[in-house]
Design a protein around this motif. Structure first.
Motif: not given
Length: 169
Positions: A131, A134, A151, A155-156
């Motif tokens: 994570g 990215h 997005e 994801e966070s």
């Protein structure tokens, strides 16, 4: 210029015993010493009594709540801005939740601190590495990534939940 000639005669050295009182063990000295010792012991006792044990779960919950609020209130202008802000929020969460302030410093510091991440399961450690890598790729990309900021925020949030529920109890 009337100067008196100095005398070069040798004298006996003065004994240091004249600086010590004749009776150094007087009752008032014992009373003062005893009362100072009693005050010191009382201060230590009350100081120790006031210390409240730290509950790591409560600290993690408070840090999680704060991170969720910060992620929800973010209004990034681009994917890079979203990745930058989310990375800071997630590293602040990690720093607070683990009690290791060095985790807030840099992306590399966050991933490389194995002893600070020992409280996490192996799956969570892998998710942390992936994570944050990215997010770092989006932050440091030459061009602004063509990804919607929403997005990146999703994801966070997912990474935050993985971190929060990945602690070994």
């Amino acid at each position: 210029m009337n100067e008196t000639p100095g005398s070069f005669e040798l004298r006996e050295p003065v004994s240091p015993e004249i600086l010590v009182p004749d009776s150094w063990a007087e009752p008032w000295m014992f009373a003062v010493g005893f009362s100072l010792l009693a005050i010191l012991l009382m201060l230590v006792y009350f100081k120790r009594k006031r210390l409240v044990p730290v509950d790591p779960r409560a600290i993690r919950e408070m840090a999680h709540t704060q991170a969720v609020e910060l992620l929800a209130n973010m209004e990034p202008s681009s994917a890079r801005d979203a990745a930058l802000q989310a990375s800071l929020i997630l590293r602040r969460y990690l720093s607070s939740a683990t009690g290791d302030p060095a985790l807030f410093e840099t992306h590399e510091e966050t991933i490389a601190r194995h002893e600070a991440l020992k409280e996490f399961s192996d799956e969570t450690k892998a998710a942390v590495g992936q994570g944050f890598s990215h997010l770092a790729a989006m932050k440091y990309a030459h061009d602004i990534p063509d990804v919607p900021p929403v997005e990146v925020l999703e994801e966070s949030r997912a990474l935050l939940e993985t971190l929060h529920h990945g602690f070994r109890e």
